[in-house]
Design a protein around this motif. Structure first.
Motif, short mmCIF file in Angstrom:
data_model
loop_
_atom_site.label_atom_id
_atom_site.label_comp_id
_atom_site.label_asym_id
_atom_site.label_seq_id
_atom_site.Cartn_x
_atom_site.Cartn_y
_atom_site.Cartn_z
N LYS A 253 -3.20 0.46 6.75
CA LYS A 253 -2.11 1.22 7.36
C LYS A 253 -0.75 0.82 6.79
O LYS A 253 0.15 1.65 6.70
N THR A 254 -0.61 -0.44 6.38
CA THR A 254 0.63 -0.87 5.73
C THR A 254 0.78 -0.15 4.39
O THR A 254 1.86 0.34 4.06
N THR B 135 0.38 -6.47 0.27
CA THR B 135 -0.18 -5.12 0.12
C THR B 135 0.95 -4.11 -0.04
O THR B 135 0.89 -3.22 -0.90
N GLY B 136 1.99 -4.25 0.79
CA GLY B 136 3.13 -3.35 0.70
C GLY B 136 3.82 -3.45 -0.65
O GLY B 136 4.12 -2.43 -1.29
N VAL C 275 2.10 -2.61 17.77
CA VAL C 275 2.39 -1.70 16.67
C VAL C 275 1.28 -1.84 15.62
O VAL C 275 0.51 -2.79 15.65
N GLU C 276 1.22 -0.87 14.70
CA GLU C 276 0.19 -0.89 13.65
C GLU C 276 0.85 -1.10 12.28
O GLU C 276 2.08 -1.04 12.16
N GLY C 277 0.01 -1.27 11.27
CA GLY C 277 0.52 -1.48 9.91
C GLY C 277 1.53 -0.43 9.47
O GLY C 277 2.51 -0.74 8.79
N GLY C 278 1.29 0.81 9.88
CA GLY C 278 2.18 1.90 9.50
C GLY C 278 3.58 1.78 10.09
O GLY C 278 4.53 2.41 9.61
N LYS D 183 4.00 6.47 2.11
CA LYS D 183 4.66 7.61 2.75
C LYS D 183 6.18 7.42 2.75
O LYS D 183 6.94 8.36 2.51
N LEU D 184 6.62 6.20 3.01
CA LEU D 184 8.06 5.89 3.00
C LEU D 184 8.65 6.20 1.62
O LEU D 184 9.70 6.84 1.51
#
Lengths: 383, 383
Positions: free
Chosen positions: B244-245, A245-246, A219-222, B251-252
């Motif tokens: 990407k995170t 980062t999130g 899976v990727e960061g997204g 986006k979320l």
């Protein structure tokens, strides 16, 4: 405190001091009659705080400890000279079996170091991991990610153990019978990313049945806040960077949103009208609601709360510790790891002793495991 | 097309096909009289699209190419057999000097592979990097991060080159005279994180003067959208996961916000009242506005647009390519790398030949560099 589940709580070491911790205790005690506490720290400071709240009466013992681990203390120093600290005392209560889980807002590195030397690692575990919950598009509202900072490295074998432990955490913390699990990489195609991750993916795929999870590949960061998987496995360096980062991105947007609503009279009226909806939004992404990194791979359940946690944050870390303790999470992780190791051993033996039976249909060299061997007590109606 | 800055554009390979790319061209051409294009792809498809727009008349040449690189093509395959593709043709225009910068929405890995073999790396560069802009709390609104995915690895020496190239990009792209630069790690204290990062930090500190940046030490994931630094240096694996995170988290929240405003009649009225403010917010965090990863370390400026870019996204990638071309960015990166290498050589020679002069006051073994040696043409009034 008979019949109650006891949580060992480090009163010191958080950014907001013992007052925020005690306020969190009160919050939890008010809501949950099944909970009791052992609180560690300076008794002269803590006693009056506790006595002020009737709800804590008879449900909160104090263990006096003079020392405090600060955010700047080096883990190695604390390991050698931290015996008098509230953090050490907090973990020791868990070790002695006085409590069923421990919570601290203090220095993560020091808490992990003390937990490692006092509780010791579970049999077969090389590196413990820290798992966090992450707001997501999944129906339950959260995904699990690990490791988010116990160690900066992880070998393929470590990542498989993270998978087993993370899946058990998702079953108990998110109530998913067969969590979908992904390995974090920079692309979802099989030829992308670091070599050791391709090796880890093979091992994780082989351990999916005894581990009781569905392996979804890379899976990727997204995907961390997405709905493709429930559990994201990665090393502690990458996981920690992604987590922060999130959090940083969410905070930036929240601040921009506040600016937007303060821009003019119309937008201020709009904010008033939308207050209910905006509060629901805030609740959905409030980091305090998912406060608590769980240390996995040790002989004991330790929940690390954010250093800056207020009463709501502390209370949510306590709630998580309570839930895991009540579900017998600790025994389940141990059983799952043991079963997976046994399955891997059996597979290796089968491969070694009777190669003619497996030739052409399995890949013993990748550690492909035997058929599922689930632990009976897991998911036993404790939903 | 005399007197104009020419951008070489790959018309194919994006998720939305050539129509979105041509719409982006029109957008840019309308706004910027100084720009012209060479468009690469199927002439039979592109010609009617171009002819429909008077603004492109005399400003957009077409180079026919039949092949298209898809998102699923392996870079190694494209390197060997991709000579007939629009992507290859796009990079070749840059190589031949027909254009001053190139833009593609296609497969990142393939674009980097073609760029590496056709343009070649700048002297002294080991690994090229991809730099992106990131919405931040800084006055300019953006930070630079690199590498976000050119390579999954980076040695300490590579990270220093990323620092030099990233600082030059920040000077030209964000107009900062002396960018503040941080190295991404899991803690800001010096004893934390991976060993190779501590070594990289020493080298980056030594190269700060010839590199024309301020080295701020280690930063964490939360600093990527913050205002502690302007440039965040990391390896391509970590940078890609972080990018990407961050995008996924943004986006979320945007989707949750939309849900919140659609919750009931009051919230819908609120959304109408706050429309202006919310649009400003959306603009502030709109990923299309910061569309464009810049390939650094090659003999030519290549901008990689998001695969899913619409006309706004394509146009903003083109704008970035134009700005960098106009500022002579390519020469400045080369000059800065050369100056830093020269300074490091001089420092090494000084250390080797006259040890008595440096003993006790410098640390030649860490590669500490000579006094600043800035490139004259850089920041020469092109603000």
């Amino acid at each position: 405190m008979t019949g109650r589940i006891v949580i060992s709580v480090d009163a010191m070491g958080g950014d907001r001091g013992p007052a925020a911790v005690v306020a969190g205790l009160v919050h939890s005690a008010d809501k949950n009659p099944e909970i009791a506490f052992i609180l560690h720290g300076d008794e002269a400071v803590l006693r009056p705080m506790i006595d002020r709240h009737a709800t804590l009466s008879g449900r909160c013992a104090i263990r006096h400890a003079t020392g405090v681990v600060t955010m700047h203390d080096k883990p190695s120093q604390v390991m050698r000279h931290g015996q008098d600290t509230s953090m050490w005392s907090c973990i020791d209560s868990l070790r002695k079996g006085e409590a069923q889980a421990a919570v601290s807002c203090g220095n993560t590195g020091a808490l992990m170091a003390i937990s490692m030397i006092r509780l010791r690692k579970l049999p077969g575990v090389n590196r413990p991991a820290i798992a966090c919950l992450w707001p997501s598009r999944n129906p339950g509202g959260f995904n699990v990610m690990l490791d988010v900072g116990a160690d900066v490295k992880a070998d393929p074998e470590d990542l498989v153990q993270f998978a087993l432990m993370g899946a058990t955490y998702a079953r108990n913390g998110l109530n998913l019978s067969r969590p979908r699990l992904g390995l974090l990489n920079v692309g979802t195609e099989e030829h992308k990313g670091r070599t050791e991750l391709r090796q880890a993916a093979e091992l994780m795929s082989a351990a999916a049945d005894p581990g009781g999870y569905e392996f979804m590949g890379f899976v990727e960061g997204g995907d961390i806040p997405g709905d493709r998987v429930d559990v994201i496995v990665t090393d502690g360096f990458t996981g920690n960077v992604a987590l922060k980062t999130g959090e940083g991105t969410a905070k930036l947007i929240a601040d921009f949103l506040r600016d937007a609503f303060n821009a003019n009279v119309l937008s201020k009226i709009a904010a008033l009208l939308a207050l209910g909806s905006l509060r629901r939004l805030q609740k959905r992404i409030d980091p305090r609601r998912v406060n608590g990194g769980v240390f996995l791979g040790l002989n004991g359940t330790v929940v690390k709360s954010h250093g800056s946690a207020d009463d709501t944050g502390v209370s949510s870390a306590i709630k998580l510790a309570f839930q895991l303790a009540k579900q017998g999470f600790q025994d389940r992780v141990a059983a799952r790891l043991a079963a997976a190791m046994e399955a891997a051993d059996e597979a290796a033996q089968t491969a070694g002793q009777t190669p003619d039976q497996t030739a052409g249909q399995s890949e013993p060299e990748t550690g492909k495991a035997a058929p599922p061997k689930t632990s009976e007590q897991e998911n036993g109606g404790q939903a």
